[in-house]
Design a protein around this motif. Structure first.
Motif, PDB file in Angstrom:
ATOM      1  N   ALA A 107     -44.973 -16.978   8.616  1.00 23.37           N
ATOM      2  CA  ALA A 107     -44.583 -16.309   7.377  1.00 23.37           C
ATOM      3  C   ALA A 107     -44.320 -14.825   7.613  1.00 23.37           C
ATOM      4  N   LEU A 108     -45.096 -14.221   8.517  1.00 22.66           N
ATOM      5  CA  LEU A 108     -44.854 -12.817   8.850  1.00 22.66           C
ATOM      6  C   LEU A 108     -43.484 -12.662   9.501  1.00 22.66           C
ATOM      7  N   TYR A 109     -43.162 -13.557  10.435  1.00 26.44           N
ATOM      8  CA  TYR A 109     -41.841 -13.500  11.059  1.00 26.44           C
ATOM      9  C   TYR A 109     -40.725 -13.741  10.039  1.00 26.44           C
ATOM     10  N   GLN A 110     -40.981 -14.577   9.038  1.00 28.22           N
ATOM     11  CA  GLN A 110     -39.999 -14.793   7.969  1.00 28.22           C
ATOM     12  C   GLN A 110     -39.759 -13.492   7.204  1.00 28.22           C
ATOM     13  N   THR A 111     -40.836 -12.744   6.967  1.00 29.37           N
ATOM     14  CA  THR A 111     -40.720 -11.456   6.277  1.00 29.37           C
ATOM     15  C   THR A 111     -39.939 -10.472   7.141  1.00 29.37           C
ATOM     16  N   ILE A 112     -40.243 -10.423   8.423  1.00 33.78           N
ATOM     17  CA  ILE A 112     -39.543  -9.528   9.349  1.00 33.78           C
ATOM     18  C   ILE A 112     -38.056  -9.880   9.397  1.00 33.78           C
ATOM     19  N   ALA A 113     -37.747 -11.177   9.280  1.00 33.67           N
ATOM     20  CA  ALA A 113     -36.359 -11.629   9.310  1.00 33.67           C
ATOM     21  C   ALA A 113     -35.636 -11.403   7.981  1.00 33.67           C
ATOM     22  N   GLY A 114     -36.368 -10.927   6.976  1.00 37.82           N
ATOM     23  CA  GLY A 114     -35.736 -10.624   5.693  1.00 37.82           C
ATOM     24  C   GLY A 114     -35.669 -11.783   4.730  1.00 37.82           C
ATOM     25  N   ARG A 115     -36.367 -12.864   5.022  1.00 36.37           N
ATOM     26  CA  ARG A 115     -36.344 -14.026   4.135  1.00 36.37           C
ATOM     27  C   ARG A 115     -37.405 -13.944   3.052  1.00 36.37           C
ATOM     28  N   SER A 116     -38.286 -12.969   3.171  1.00 38.73           N
ATOM     29  CA  SER A 116     -39.313 -12.710   2.170  1.00 38.73           C
ATOM     30  C   SER A 116     -39.422 -11.198   2.052  1.00 38.73           C
ATOM     31  N   HIS A 117     -39.747 -10.718   0.891  1.00 36.45           N
ATOM     32  CA  HIS A 117     -39.735  -9.275   0.679  1.00 36.45           C
ATOM     33  C   HIS A 117     -41.041  -8.760   0.073  1.00 36.45           C
ATOM     34  N   SER A 118     -42.152  -9.287   0.551  1.00 34.37           N
ATOM     35  CA  SER A 118     -43.445  -8.841   0.050  1.00 34.37           C
ATOM     36  C   SER A 118     -43.677  -7.399   0.480  1.00 34.37           C
ATOM     37  N   LYS A 119     -43.734  -6.511  -0.498  1.00 38.36           N
ATOM     38  CA  LYS A 119     -43.877  -5.089  -0.222  1.00 38.36           C
ATOM     39  C   LYS A 119     -45.116  -4.791   0.607  1.00 38.36           C
ATOM     40  N   GLU A 120     -46.225  -5.400   0.249  1.00 38.40           N
ATOM     41  CA  GLU A 120     -47.482  -5.111   0.954  1.00 38.40           C
ATOM     42  C   GLU A 120     -47.418  -5.567   2.413  1.00 38.40           C
ATOM     43  N   ILE A 121     -46.812  -6.715   2.665  1.00 35.04           N
ATOM     44  CA  ILE A 121     -46.699  -7.207   4.039  1.00 35.04           C
ATOM     45  C   ILE A 121     -45.790  -6.292   4.847  1.00 35.04           C
ATOM     46  N   VAL A 122     -44.663  -5.898   4.278  1.00 37.24           N
ATOM     47  CA  VAL A 122     -43.739  -4.988   4.956  1.00 37.24           C
ATOM     48  C   VAL A 122     -44.421  -3.659   5.239  1.00 37.24           C
ATOM     49  N   ASP A 123     -45.127  -3.124   4.255  1.00 39.40           N
ATOM     50  CA  ASP A 123     -45.814  -1.840   4.436  1.00 39.40           C
ATOM     51  C   ASP A 123     -46.838  -1.893   5.559  1.00 39.40           C
ATOM     52  N   VAL A 124     -47.623  -2.961   5.606  1.00 38.89           N
ATOM     53  CA  VAL A 124     -48.641  -3.078   6.657  1.00 38.89           C
ATOM     54  C   VAL A 124     -47.971  -3.228   8.023  1.00 38.89           C
ATOM     55  N   PHE A 125     -46.931  -4.037   8.112  1.00 38.45           N
ATOM     56  CA  PHE A 125     -46.211  -4.187   9.378  1.00 38.45           C
ATOM     57  C   PHE A 125     -45.706  -2.836   9.869  1.00 38.45           C
ATOM     58  N   LEU A 126     -45.103  -2.064   8.977  1.00 36.41           N
ATOM     59  CA  LEU A 126     -44.569  -0.754   9.374  1.00 36.41           C
ATOM     60  C   LEU A 126     -45.680   0.212   9.768  1.00 36.41           C
ATOM     61  N   GLU A 127     -46.812   0.173   9.064  1.00 37.11           N
ATOM     62  CA  GLU A 127     -47.942   1.039   9.429  1.00 37.11           C
ATOM     63  C   GLU A 127     -48.437   0.717  10.835  1.00 37.11           C
ATOM     64  N   VAL A 128     -48.556  -0.562  11.144  1.00 35.93           N
ATOM     65  CA  VAL A 128     -49.037  -0.977  12.468  1.00 35.93           C
ATOM     66  C   VAL A 128     -48.020  -0.598  13.541  1.00 35.93           C
ATOM     67  N   ALA A 129     -46.734  -0.809  13.261  1.00 31.46           N
ATOM     68  CA  ALA A 129     -45.697  -0.448  14.230  1.00 31.46           C
ATOM     69  C   ALA A 129     -45.676   1.059  14.460  1.00 31.46           C
ATOM     70  N   GLU A 130     -45.785   1.836  13.391  1.00 27.98           N
ATOM     71  CA  GLU A 130     -45.817   3.302  13.533  1.00 27.98           C
ATOM     72  C   GLU A 130     -46.997   3.741  14.383  1.00 27.98           C
ATOM     73  N   ALA A 131     -48.148   3.112  14.180  1.00 28.66           N
ATOM     74  CA  ALA A 131     -49.339   3.452  14.969  1.00 28.66           C
ATOM     75  C   ALA A 131     -49.108   3.134  16.441  1.00 28.66           C
ATOM     76  N   GLU A 132     -48.435   2.035  16.725  1.00 31.52           N
ATOM     77  CA  GLU A 132     -48.150   1.674  18.118  1.00 31.52           C
ATOM     78  C   GLU A 132     -47.177   2.665  18.752  1.00 31.52           C
ATOM     79  N   PHE A 133     -46.139   3.047  18.027  1.00 29.26           N
ATOM     80  CA  PHE A 133     -45.199   4.046  18.562  1.00 29.26           C
ATOM     81  C   PHE A 133     -45.903   5.378  18.814  1.00 29.26           C
ATOM     82  N   GLU A 134     -46.791   5.766  17.915  1.00 32.53           N
ATOM     83  CA  GLU A 134     -47.542   7.013  18.080  1.00 32.53           C
ATOM     84  C   GLU A 134     -48.472   6.920  19.286  1.00 32.53           C
ATOM     85  N   ARG A 135     -49.130   5.782  19.449  1.00 30.99           N
ATOM     86  CA  ARG A 135     -50.012   5.588  20.603  1.00 30.99           C
ATOM     87  C   ARG A 135     -49.222   5.725  21.905  1.00 30.99           C
ATOM     88  N   ARG A 136     -48.034   5.125  21.933  1.00 29.12           N
ATOM     89  CA  ARG A 136     -47.194   5.217  23.135  1.00 29.12           C
ATOM     90  C   ARG A 136     -46.750   6.656  23.393  1.00 29.12           C
TER      91      ARG A 136
END
Length: 86
Positions: free
Chosen positions: A43-72
């Protein structure tokens, strides 16, 4: 006529930019679980693919990705500092 390839979503591009060895999907699922949001990896991959638009799921995914980019970025900076100190 050849079938037209679908343009990746912005979230798919973020995932691609992260490359192969990362824990962003797993970390996103864990953080969502902490917030009592139950979602499967599929379901998360479905959201990433744009087939679902749950704001909270998108926000959390982006927060985690931003943290990973910052760590790198911090790892790169620390490595540059060590190289400069030798």
């Amino acid at each position: 006529m050849e079938p037209k390839e679908k343009e990746p979503t912005a979230l798919q591009k973020v995932l691609q930019k992260l490359g192969g060895k990362h824990t962003v999907v797993r970390d996103t699922l864990a953080r969502l679980q902490e917030k009592s949001i139950k979602i499967s990896q599929s379901a998360l991959y479905q959201t990433i693919a744009g087939r679902s638009h749950s704001k909270e799921i998108v926000d959390v995914f982006l927060e985690v990705a931003e943290a990973e980019f910052e760590r790198r970025r911090q790892v790169e900076e620390r490595a540059r500092q060590l190289l400069g100190a030798s």
